[in-house]
Design a protein around this motif. Structure first.
Motif, PDB file in Angstrom:
ATOM      1  N   LYS A 235       0.835  -1.193   0.000  1.00  0.00           N
ATOM      2  CA  LYS A 235       0.000   0.000   0.000  1.00  0.00           C
ATOM      3  C   LYS A 235       0.872   1.245   0.000  1.00  0.00           C
ATOM      4  N   MET A 236       0.481   2.239  -0.820  1.00  0.00           N
ATOM      5  CA  MET A 236       1.228   3.486  -0.922  1.00  0.00           C
ATOM      6  C   MET A 236       0.324   4.655  -0.555  1.00  0.00           C
ATOM      7  N   HIS A 237       0.902   5.643   0.127  1.00  0.00           N
ATOM      8  CA  HIS A 237       0.151   6.786   0.624  1.00  0.00           C
ATOM      9  C   HIS A 237       0.854   8.081   0.216  1.00  0.00           C
ATOM     10  N   ASN A 238       0.067   9.150   0.108  1.00  0.00           N
ATOM     11  CA  ASN A 238       0.631  10.478  -0.125  1.00  0.00           C
ATOM     12  C   ASN A 238       1.080  11.070   1.206  1.00  0.00           C
ATOM     13  N   ILE A 239       2.385  11.278   1.358  1.00  0.00           N
ATOM     14  CA  ILE A 239       2.936  11.866   2.580  1.00  0.00           C
ATOM     15  C   ILE A 239       3.803  13.045   2.153  1.00  0.00           C
ATOM     16  N   TYR A 240       3.294  14.251   2.404  1.00  0.00           N
ATOM     17  CA  TYR A 240       3.946  15.458   1.896  1.00  0.00           C
ATOM     18  C   TYR A 240       3.935  16.566   2.943  1.00  0.00           C
ATOM     19  N   VAL A 241       4.928  17.458   2.829  1.00  0.00           N
ATOM     20  CA  VAL A 241       4.993  18.688   3.615  1.00  0.00           C
ATOM     21  C   VAL A 241       4.820  19.864   2.658  1.00  0.00           C
ATOM     22  N   THR A 242       3.922  20.774   2.999  1.00  0.00           N
ATOM     23  CA  THR A 242       3.705  21.981   2.199  1.00  0.00           C
ATOM     24  C   THR A 242       4.381  23.163   2.889  1.00  0.00           C
ATOM     25  N   LEU A 243       5.247  23.861   2.162  1.00  0.00           N
ATOM     26  CA  LEU A 243       5.888  25.067   2.659  1.00  0.00           C
ATOM     27  C   LEU A 243       5.469  26.218   1.762  1.00  0.00           C
ATOM     28  N   GLY A 244       5.038  27.333   2.364  1.00  0.00           N
ATOM     29  CA  GLY A 244       4.562  28.414   1.509  1.00  0.00           C
ATOM     30  C   GLY A 244       4.290  29.692   2.271  1.00  0.00           C
ATOM     31  N   ILE A 245       3.606  30.618   1.585  1.00  0.00           N
ATOM     32  CA  ILE A 245       3.227  31.901   2.145  1.00  0.00           C
ATOM     33  C   ILE A 245       1.727  32.080   1.994  1.00  0.00           C
ATOM     34  N   SER A 246       1.160  32.914   2.856  1.00  0.00           N
ATOM     35  CA  SER A 246      -0.255  33.276   2.747  1.00  0.00           C
ATOM     36  C   SER A 246      -0.374  34.790   2.784  1.00  0.00           C
ATOM     37  N   TYR A 247      -1.406  35.269   2.114  1.00  0.00           N
ATOM     38  CA  TYR A 247      -1.659  36.715   2.014  1.00  0.00           C
ATOM     39  C   TYR A 247      -3.043  37.000   2.545  1.00  0.00           C
ATOM     40  N   ASN A 248      -3.122  37.858   3.542  1.00  0.00           N
ATOM     41  CA  ASN A 248      -4.401  38.216   4.143  1.00  0.00           C
ATOM     42  C   ASN A 248      -5.140  39.226   3.271  1.00  0.00           C
TER      43      ASN A 248
END
Length: 249
Positions: A235-248
């Protein structure tokens, strides 16, 4: 997507019925942009994989919109909609890996147990709806945790095997040599599930009144392949880290 939007509408109506105040000052609107780093992988290294020789990322951006409702000075709940790309490439050496490959010289398919080198490239595009609770630590930091639902509108799971041999129909069967890198390939993109469900946890740091930086860990709880699919034996799974910016907004 109609189902997801309906769920969001029901949640908003229910919250309003129970007295949640959706005044402008209680809501936050954010544009988010980042990149996903990680792997579509088994949760532990199977015995068939003897050595990982290389890993490389794909172009996997995340772009979307989040809406957050502040229930108190410290707590909030959030959701949104994201265009979410996930993928990676990996090269490894395997032993007696059960799989199916296409022989390029004659177009025939061969199913059996492969020993040698394997290279896999994964590229998947999702529309993702997160749902999470957020806790404000101070004026600079907050943390969040919850889950997500994703719908895949494009899936690619391709690769090739070489520098080895295939035994069919079992590990004691006749040996078929696969020598060159382009001699045998596989393409399992059509066997990837349309939906992915998982959990998320992360944090965000405020830079100024408009910009923030964030990191989110995403763990897919559902295997990416259908239960009837047997060409990948684990079995394979999606395992990811998201790095980013947000704008209010």
């Amino acid at each position: 997507m109609t189902r997801y939007i309906s769920i969001l509408i029901v949640l908003l109506v229910t919250a309003s019925a129970y007295g949640f105040d959706f005044r402008k000052e209680n809501l936050e609107h954010k544009i988010v942009a980042g990149f996903n780093f990680g792997a579509t992988t088994p949760t532990s290294i199977p015995r068939e994989i003897r050595k990982i020789e290389g890993w490389w990322p794909q172009f996997t951006p995340q772009l979307g919109y989040n809406i957050i409702y502040n229930t108190s000075d410290k707590w909030a709940v959030g959701s949104g909609i994201l265009l979410d790309y996930k993928g990676m490439g990996v090269r490894d050496r395997v032993k007696y890996l059960y799989t199916e490959v296409k022989l390029e010289k004659d177009g025939n398919y061969l199913t059996g147990y492969f020993t040698g080198k394997n290279e896999t490239t994964v590229k998947m595009a999702y529309v993702t709806i997160p749902l999470y609770a957020r806790f404000k630590i101070n004026d600079t930091w907050n943390v969040r945790g919850g889950g997500y639902m994703s719908y895949a509108y494009s899936t690619s799971f391709k690769g090739k095997v070489w520098d080895g041999y295939m035994r069919a129909p079992d590990p004691t069967g006749s040996e078929i040599v696969i020598e060159n890198k382009g001699d045998a390939t596989f393409d399992f993109g059509d066997d990837v599930k349309t939906f992915d469900f998982g959990i998320l946890a992360g944090g965000e740091m405020k830079i100024n009144q408009r910009f923030n930086v964030f990191g989110t860990f995403n763990w897919g709880l559902t295997p990416i392949f259908h239960n009837s699919f047997k060409a990948v034996p684990f079995k394979m799974h999606n395992i990811y880290v998201t790095l980013g910016i947000s704008y209010n907004l």
